[in-house]
Write an enzyme that holds these catalytic residues in place. Structure first.
Site, PDB file in Angstrom:
ATOM      1  N   LYS A  22       0.837  -1.212   0.000  1.00 17.11           N
ATOM      2  CA  LYS A  22       0.000   0.000   0.000  1.00 17.11           C
ATOM      3  C   LYS A  22       0.870   1.259   0.000  1.00 17.11           C
ATOM      4  CE  LYS A  22      -1.617   1.541   4.060  1.00 17.11           C
ATOM      5  NZ  LYS A  22      -1.341   2.952   4.382  1.00 17.11           N
ATOM      6  N   ASN A  23       1.863   1.285   0.900  1.00 13.90           N
ATOM      7  CA  ASN A  23       2.649   2.509   1.063  1.00 13.90           C
ATOM      8  C   ASN A  23       3.555   2.792  -0.128  1.00 13.90           C
ATOM      9  OD1 ASN A  23       1.381   2.935   3.432  1.00 13.90           O
ATOM     10  ND2 ASN A  23       3.141   2.452   4.752  1.00 13.90           N
ATOM     11  N   ARG A  93      -3.699  10.767   5.132  1.00 14.38           N
ATOM     12  CA  ARG A  93      -2.603  11.727   5.233  1.00 14.38           C
ATOM     13  C   ARG A  93      -1.627  11.646   4.065  1.00 14.38           C
ATOM     14  NH1 ARG A  93      -1.091  14.122   9.569  1.00 14.38           N
ATOM     15  NH2 ARG A  93       0.989  13.847   8.724  1.00 14.38           N
ATOM     16  N   CYS A 117      -3.885  12.752  13.611  1.00 14.54           N
ATOM     17  CA  CYS A 117      -4.562  11.506  13.280  1.00 14.54           C
ATOM     18  C   CYS A 117      -4.511  10.632  14.517  1.00 14.54           C
ATOM     19  CB  CYS A 117      -3.911  10.813  12.096  1.00 14.54           C
ATOM     20  SG  CYS A 117      -2.366  10.044  12.492  1.00 14.54           S
ATOM     21  N   ARG A 122       1.649  14.113  13.880  1.00 15.72           N
ATOM     22  CA  ARG A 122       2.180  13.948  12.525  1.00 15.72           C
ATOM     23  C   ARG A 122       2.309  15.252  11.727  1.00 15.72           C
ATOM     24  NH1 ARG A 122      -0.160   8.275  10.286  1.00 15.72           N
ATOM     25  NH2 ARG A 122       1.667   8.401   8.969  1.00 15.72           N
ATOM     26  N   VAL A 124       4.025  18.194   9.133  1.00 13.07           N
ATOM     27  CA  VAL A 124       4.599  18.107   7.779  1.00 13.07           C
ATOM     28  C   VAL A 124       5.716  19.135   7.582  1.00 13.07           C
ATOM     29  CG1 VAL A 124       2.586  17.063   6.653  1.00 13.07           C
ATOM     30  CG2 VAL A 124       2.752  19.559   6.799  1.00 13.07           C
ATOM     31  N   ASP A 125       6.279  19.620   8.702  1.00 10.71           N
ATOM     32  CA  ASP A 125       7.306  20.662   8.617  1.00 10.71           C
ATOM     33  C   ASP A 125       8.492  20.261   7.741  1.00 10.71           C
ATOM     34  OD1 ASP A 125       7.604  18.797  10.780  1.00 10.71           O
ATOM     35  OD2 ASP A 125       9.315  19.950  11.496  1.00 10.71           O
ATOM     36  N   ARG A 397      -8.542  -0.275   4.914  1.00 12.55           N
ATOM     37  CA  ARG A 397      -7.595   0.721   4.375  1.00 12.55           C
ATOM     38  C   ARG A 397      -6.305   0.052   3.905  1.00 12.55           C
ATOM     39  NH1 ARG A 397      -6.371   5.865   7.787  1.00 12.55           N
ATOM     40  NH2 ARG A 397      -5.178   6.108   5.874  1.00 12.55           N
TER      41      ARG A 397
END
Ligand code: UD1
Length: 418
Positions: A22-23, A93, A117, A122, A124-125, A397
């Protein structure tokens, strides 16, 4: 909302084919934004997250057609919308990964901030700071990342922390940037190497595959390609845990031992032997499950995505094991559910101590996030009596047709609509 009903105690047997990762598939789909020519992907798992990613990409203007059960042809020759809306990003995400490709090819992107989440805040910097280093102008306006750039420029980027997503976003952006980009302290997960291999097929110039230093020479244009998604190492590890807890011998077709180094090492220490076969891996019936300690780390360390499933196995081990979760701050949500099934687990901060018990009992439990949910399936397969797992959409998922595939291995599992 569907539930799974599992009657434990049945040994598993036979073979199961491991799905594409999936990833990896999610990021490969985003890579199609980098070229106007078609990208054909094979071995794409049929999962809710893949459907969400397809919806996101289609609303950007990507054409996606199925060319077989697990194959898709993606084409981005008419991308007209550069906004990833909150409704889609909040569901998944990984949507943030469209940022780098959109910005690199079209010079603009507006992506909803993913927010927190279930497993942590989590941020995103790291995604944003590396794109800024490449010359992007980035503002946060009304909950959206609004990014603009003429043409991104190559840069030396040092990631302060190892991040899979930030590595992927920056890597894809760098393929079309002007000049050389060097990513230091890059994540080394096999899914990143899969993405690098596909980008190279698309004409990208990337050195250092599989290491924590990737060097990318930007090119003017990428072209179409065909690529097969790598086998899912987390799904493989999940099935190994399911076989081990039920004292079973099963074969995992297409599984790749070389991507599971730390995981197989821990299974081995716990008394679960896994051997290579001509077609994948075979889990041998363990004589005894021994307690072992786990610390999650970036690849090649023990993956956070296997922590919950391994903990399910340790609930019935002889002795006590300690789990240290170092990647996400809130990733023990399976603990209270496992405790409902008779497990003995104490948590304190990012540490959990599991004291093995002779057996688990079926109970009504709730799936809370993707990997936590599968840990409940593992526990239920070994528990005495019936377990009902609600909120199965979390499992959907990331695990393809899980009830059917476990039935195929002899498990007593049914899916019901509530
Ligand atoms: C990916 C995987 C997820 C896996 C995780 C770690 C996908 C779709 N998801 O998630 O299944 O659990 O890798 O292996 O591939 N961080 C920051 N700033 C950032 C980015 C990350 O501080 O800008 C932190 C995170 O909060 C976390 C750590 O870095 O503590 C690792 O996160 P990261 O590797 O980025 O995870 P994802 O790519 O989101």
């Amino acid at each position: 909302m569907d539930s799974l009903i599992i009657h434990g105690g049945q040994p598993l047997r036979g073979q199961v084919k491991i799905s594409g990762a999936k990833n990896s598939a999610l990021k490969l789909m985003c890579a199609s934004l980098l070229t106007a020519e078609p990208l054909t992907l094979h071995n794409v798992p049929q999962l809710a997250d893949i459907t969400t990613m397809a919806s996101l990409l289609k609303q950007h203007g990507m054409e996606i057609s199925e060319s077989g059960e697990n194959s898709f042809k993606l084409r981005s020759n008419n991308i007209t919308n550069f906004t990833a809306p909150y409704e889609l990003v909040k569901q998944m995400r990984a949507s943030i990964i469209v940022l780098g490709p959109l910005l690199a090819r079209f010079g603009e992107a507006k992506i909803s901030l993913p927010g927190g989440c279930a497993i942590g805040t989590r941020p995103v910097d790291l995604h944003l700071s590396s794109l800024k280093k490449m010359g992007a102008e980035i503002d946060i306006i009304d909950g959206y990342v609004v990014a603009k750039a003429q043409r991104l420029k190559g840069a030396e980027i040092y990631f302060e922390k190892v991040s899979v997503g930030a590595t992927e976003n920056t890597l894809m952006a760098a393929t079309l940037a002007q000049g050389e980009t060097v990513l230091h302290n890059a994540a080394q997960e096999p899914e990143i190497s899969d993405l690098v291999e596909c980008l190279i097929k698309m004409g990208a110039k990337i050195d250092g595959i599989g290491t924590n230093r990737l060097t990318i020479q930007g090119v003017e244009k990428l072209h179409g390609a065909e690529h097969e998604v790598v086998a899912d190492r987390i799904e493989t590890g999940s099935f190994i845990a399911a076989a081990a807890i039920t004292g079973s011998e099963i074969e995992l077709l297409g599984a790749r031992a070389e991507h599971l180094g730390a995981v197989l090492h821990k299974f081995e220490e716990a008394g679960v032997h896994v051997e290579k076969t001509a077609n994948g891996l075979r889990v041998k019936k363990p004589r005894e499950i021994k307690a072992v300690d786990i610390t999650t780390e970036p690849y090649p360390g023990f993956p956070t995505d296997m922590q919950a499933q391994f903990m399910a196995l340790m609930t019935v081990a002889s002795g006590a094991s300690t789990f240290q979760e170092t990647i996400f701050e809130n990733r023990f949500m399976h603990v209270p559910e496992l405790v409902r099934m008779g497990a003995k687990i104490k948590t304190s901060g990012n540490t959990a101590i599991v004291t093995g018990v002779p057996g688990l009992r079926g109970a009504e439990v709730m799936a809370t996030d993707l990997r936590a949910s599968f840990s409940l399936v593992i526990a239920a397969l070994a528990a005495e009596g019936e377990t009902r797992i609600s909120r199965v959409y979390h499992i959907d998922r990331g695990y393809e047709k899980i009830a059917r595939r476990l039935q195929g291995l002899g498990a007593d599992i049914t899916r019901i609509k509530e």
